[in-house]
Design a protein around this motif. Sequence first.
Motif, PDB file in Angstrom:
ATOM      1  N   HIS A 208       0.803  -1.096   0.116  1.00 42.80           N
ATOM      2  CA  HIS A 208       0.109   0.174  -0.043  1.00 42.80           C
ATOM      3  C   HIS A 208       0.918   1.242   0.104  1.00 42.80           C
ATOM      4  O   HIS A 208       0.647   2.232  -0.973  1.00 42.80           O
ATOM      5  CB  HIS A 208      -0.888   0.116   1.125  1.00 42.80           C
ATOM      6  N   VAL A 209       2.115   1.167   0.736  1.00 43.14           N
ATOM      7  CA  VAL A 209       2.774   2.429   0.877  1.00 43.14           C
ATOM      8  C   VAL A 209       3.840   2.462  -0.154  1.00 43.14           C
ATOM      9  O   VAL A 209       4.154   3.588  -0.725  1.00 43.14           O
ATOM     10  CB  VAL A 209       3.565   2.505   2.106  1.00 43.14           C
ATOM     11  N   GLY A 210       4.456   1.393  -0.855  1.00 32.06           N
ATOM     12  CA  GLY A 210       5.438   1.292  -1.643  1.00 32.06           C
ATOM     13  C   GLY A 210       4.907   1.196  -2.982  1.00 32.06           C
ATOM     14  O   GLY A 210       5.293   1.948  -3.920  1.00 32.06           O
ATOM     15  N   LEU A 211       4.338   0.087  -3.375  1.00 29.00           N
ATOM     16  CA  LEU A 211       4.151  -0.311  -4.767  1.00 29.00           C
ATOM     17  C   LEU A 211       2.680   0.566  -5.519  1.00 29.00           C
ATOM     18  O   LEU A 211       2.869   0.961  -6.589  1.00 29.00           O
ATOM     19  CB  LEU A 211       3.788  -1.813  -5.055  1.00 29.00           C
ATOM     20  N   LEU A 212       1.593   0.654  -4.658  1.00 24.77           N
ATOM     21  CA  LEU A 212       0.509   1.482  -5.149  1.00 24.77           C
ATOM     22  C   LEU A 212       0.954   2.732  -5.407  1.00 24.77           C
ATOM     23  O   LEU A 212       0.615   3.375  -6.831  1.00 24.77           O
ATOM     24  CB  LEU A 212      -0.677   1.331  -4.274  1.00 24.77           C
ATOM     25  N   PRO A 213       1.633   3.707  -4.785  1.00 30.48           N
ATOM     26  CA  PRO A 213       2.140   5.208  -5.053  1.00 30.48           C
ATOM     27  C   PRO A 213       2.973   4.898  -6.269  1.00 30.48           C
ATOM     28  O   PRO A 213       3.018   5.653  -7.052  1.00 30.48           O
ATOM     29  CB  PRO A 213       2.851   5.524  -3.951  1.00 30.48           C
ATOM     30  N   ALA A 214       3.954   3.797  -6.318  1.00 29.01           N
ATOM     31  CA  ALA A 214       4.743   3.853  -7.645  1.00 29.01           C
ATOM     32  C   ALA A 214       4.221   3.581  -8.622  1.00 29.01           C
ATOM     33  O   ALA A 214       4.299   4.110  -9.836  1.00 29.01           O
ATOM     34  CB  ALA A 214       5.861   2.422  -7.154  1.00 29.01           C
ATOM     35  N   TRP A 215       2.767   2.768  -8.756  1.00 33.68           N
ATOM     36  CA  TRP A 215       2.124   2.657  -9.966  1.00 33.68           C
ATOM     37  C   TRP A 215       1.410   4.032 -10.357  1.00 33.68           C
ATOM     38  O   TRP A 215       1.333   4.397 -11.403  1.00 33.68           O
ATOM     39  CB  TRP A 215       1.097   1.935  -9.836  1.00 33.68           C
ATOM     40  N   ARG A 216       0.920   4.758  -9.231  1.00 38.21           N
ATOM     41  CA  ARG A 216       0.376   6.087  -9.366  1.00 38.21           C
ATOM     42  C   ARG A 216       1.341   6.963 -10.300  1.00 38.21           C
ATOM     43  O   ARG A 216       0.988   7.731 -11.202  1.00 38.21           O
ATOM     44  CB  ARG A 216      -0.180   6.864  -8.448  1.00 38.21           C
ATOM     45  N   HIS A 217       2.467   7.030  -9.604  1.00 37.82           N
ATOM     46  CA  HIS A 217       3.781   7.776 -10.037  1.00 37.82           C
ATOM     47  C   HIS A 217       4.070   7.400 -11.887  1.00 37.82           C
ATOM     48  O   HIS A 217       4.285   8.224 -12.588  1.00 37.82           O
ATOM     49  CB  HIS A 217       5.065   7.538  -9.413  1.00 37.82           C
ATOM     50  N   TYR A 218       3.932   6.230 -12.084  1.00 37.44           N
ATOM     51  CA  TYR A 218       4.219   5.504 -13.064  1.00 37.44           C
ATOM     52  C   TYR A 218       3.082   6.135 -14.337  1.00 37.44           C
ATOM     53  O   TYR A 218       3.446   6.637 -15.380  1.00 37.44           O
ATOM     54  CB  TYR A 218       4.164   4.061 -13.233  1.00 37.44           C
ATOM     55  N   ALA A 219       1.890   5.993 -14.011  1.00 35.20           N
ATOM     56  CA  ALA A 219       0.917   6.678 -14.418  1.00 35.20           C
ATOM     57  C   ALA A 219       1.031   8.215 -15.070  1.00 35.20           C
ATOM     58  O   ALA A 219       0.720   8.612 -16.050  1.00 35.20           O
ATOM     59  CB  ALA A 219      -0.520   6.344 -13.780  1.00 35.20           C
ATOM     60  N   GLN A 220       1.284   8.802 -14.013  1.00 29.93           N
ATOM     61  CA  GLN A 220       1.703  10.308 -13.991  1.00 29.93           C
ATOM     62  C   GLN A 220       3.001  10.589 -15.149  1.00 29.93           C
ATOM     63  O   GLN A 220       2.982  11.288 -15.844  1.00 29.93           O
ATOM     64  CB  GLN A 220       1.953  10.913 -12.803  1.00 29.93           C
ATOM     65  N   LEU A 221       3.981   9.620 -15.004  1.00 33.73           N
ATOM     66  CA  LEU A 221       5.039   9.572 -15.805  1.00 33.73           C
ATOM     67  C   LEU A 221       4.716   9.593 -17.160  1.00 33.73           C
ATOM     68  O   LEU A 221       5.295  10.310 -18.306  1.00 33.73           O
ATOM     69  CB  LEU A 221       6.186   8.577 -15.324  1.00 33.73           C
ATOM     70  N   VAL A 222       3.982   8.438 -17.600  1.00 34.02           N
ATOM     71  CA  VAL A 222       3.359   8.162 -18.731  1.00 34.02           C
ATOM     72  C   VAL A 222       2.746   9.380 -19.257  1.00 34.02           C
ATOM     73  O   VAL A 222       2.780   9.742 -20.591  1.00 34.02           O
ATOM     74  CB  VAL A 222       2.389   6.781 -18.785  1.00 34.02           C
ATOM     75  N   THR A 223       1.541  10.069 -18.532  1.00 36.02           N
ATOM     76  CA  THR A 223       1.001  11.208 -18.909  1.00 36.02           C
ATOM     77  C   THR A 223       1.998  12.330 -19.405  1.00 36.02           C
ATOM     78  O   THR A 223       1.760  13.110 -20.433  1.00 36.02           O
ATOM     79  CB  THR A 223      -0.193  11.549 -17.979  1.00 36.02           C
ATOM     80  N   THR A 224       2.763  12.423 -18.635  1.00 42.23           N
ATOM     81  CA  THR A 224       3.685  13.462 -18.822  1.00 42.23           C
ATOM     82  C   THR A 224       4.715  13.402 -20.040  1.00 42.23           C
ATOM     83  O   THR A 224       4.831  14.233 -20.657  1.00 42.23           O
ATOM     84  CB  THR A 224       4.769  13.831 -17.307  1.00 42.23           C
ATOM     85  N   LEU A 225       5.031  12.148 -20.178  1.00 46.50           N
ATOM     86  CA  LEU A 225       5.860  11.917 -21.463  1.00 46.50           C
ATOM     87  C   LEU A 225       5.069  11.800 -22.538  1.00 46.50           C
ATOM     88  O   LEU A 225       5.402  12.517 -23.443  1.00 46.50           O
ATOM     89  CB  LEU A 225       6.319  10.466 -21.454  1.00 46.50           C
ATOM     90  N   ALA A 226       3.645  11.790 -22.523  1.00 49.03           N
ATOM     91  CA  ALA A 226       2.737  11.947 -23.668  1.00 49.03           C
ATOM     92  C   ALA A 226       2.462  13.383 -23.891  1.00 49.03           C
ATOM     93  O   ALA A 226       2.662  13.913 -25.410  1.00 49.03           O
ATOM     94  CB  ALA A 226       1.464  11.463 -23.473  1.00 49.03           C
ATOM     95  N   ASN A 227       2.511  14.187 -22.825  1.00 49.66           N
ATOM     96  CA  ASN A 227       2.429  15.673 -23.306  1.00 49.66           C
ATOM     97  C   ASN A 227       3.777  16.095 -23.788  1.00 49.66           C
ATOM     98  O   ASN A 227       3.570  17.035 -24.691  1.00 49.66           O
ATOM     99  CB  ASN A 227       1.952  16.336 -21.760  1.00 49.66           C
ATOM    100  N   ALA A 228       4.845  15.907 -23.202  1.00 51.66           N
ATOM    101  CA  ALA A 228       6.198  16.286 -23.726  1.00 51.66           C
ATOM    102  C   ALA A 228       6.300  15.947 -25.192  1.00 51.66           C
ATOM    103  O   ALA A 228       6.905  16.852 -25.940  1.00 51.66           O
ATOM    104  CB  ALA A 228       7.391  15.633 -22.936  1.00 51.66           C
ATOM    105  N   SER A 229       5.983  14.577 -25.654  1.00 51.95           N
ATOM    106  CA  SER A 229       6.211  14.283 -26.840  1.00 51.95           C
ATOM    107  C   SER A 229       5.331  14.810 -27.731  1.00 51.95           C
ATOM    108  O   SER A 229       5.525  15.232 -28.870  1.00 51.95           O
ATOM    109  CB  SER A 229       5.674  12.663 -26.938  1.00 51.95           C
ATOM    110  N   ARG A 230       4.051  15.331 -27.402  1.00 52.83           N
ATOM    111  CA  ARG A 230       3.086  16.084 -28.119  1.00 52.83           C
ATOM    112  C   ARG A 230       3.585  17.670 -28.408  1.00 52.83           C
ATOM    113  O   ARG A 230       3.479  18.023 -29.451  1.00 52.83           O
ATOM    114  CB  ARG A 230       1.674  16.060 -27.383  1.00 52.83           C
ATOM    115  N   GLU A 231       4.247  17.956 -27.303  1.00 56.86           N
ATOM    116  CA  GLU A 231       4.897  19.552 -27.645  1.00 56.86           C
ATOM    117  C   GLU A 231       5.980  19.299 -28.486  1.00 56.86           C
ATOM    118  O   GLU A 231       6.034  20.212 -29.329  1.00 56.86           O
ATOM    119  CB  GLU A 231       5.442  20.092 -26.180  1.00 56.86           C
TER     120      GLU A 231
END
Length: 159
Positions: free
Chosen positions: A30-53
């Motif tokens: 709950h403290v380690g893996l789930l937040p890491a997956w949330r961070h990963y999802a944000q990373l993918v979104t940020t990467l998509a935005n940067a690639s689009r830019e």
Amino acid sequence: AAAAAADSPVVGKAPKFVNSLFWLCARGLHVGLLPAWRHYAQLVTTLANASRELKSLNERNPGRGSSSSNPSPWQQPSATAPGNAGGGDVAFLQMQKTFSEKSVEVLLRAKLCADVHLLDPEAIASVGAFYAAAAQWLGALLDRREAEAESKAVVEGGE
């Protein structure tokens, strides 16, 4: 000796070690893996935005080296030459493009590292199995508590 055995926390009780490991594992996920997956999802979104830019910036630079009558700011030979009104824009666009390229590169590296650890099929299967077992166990505990409460109500109601 019998009195000492009766005072022992182990005699007549289920071991607490497994229970402690279960809750430690649940908390760790709950403290380690789930937040890491949330961070990963944000990373993918940020990467998509940067690639689009970056794609947008590259589209603003159509046909390098083409012989068009209206060259894009990227094609101007002397962007910072005196009297060139668009010189600052060209330098800014180039800086922005370089920054976007570096951002995409860094984000891709971070995503690849996260892919190796967070998307490991064996790890995902193990986590899924743990959560399924935890759900079954907690459900069984609730069922047992409900059955105990019902039997207690029957006993009290019969008196």
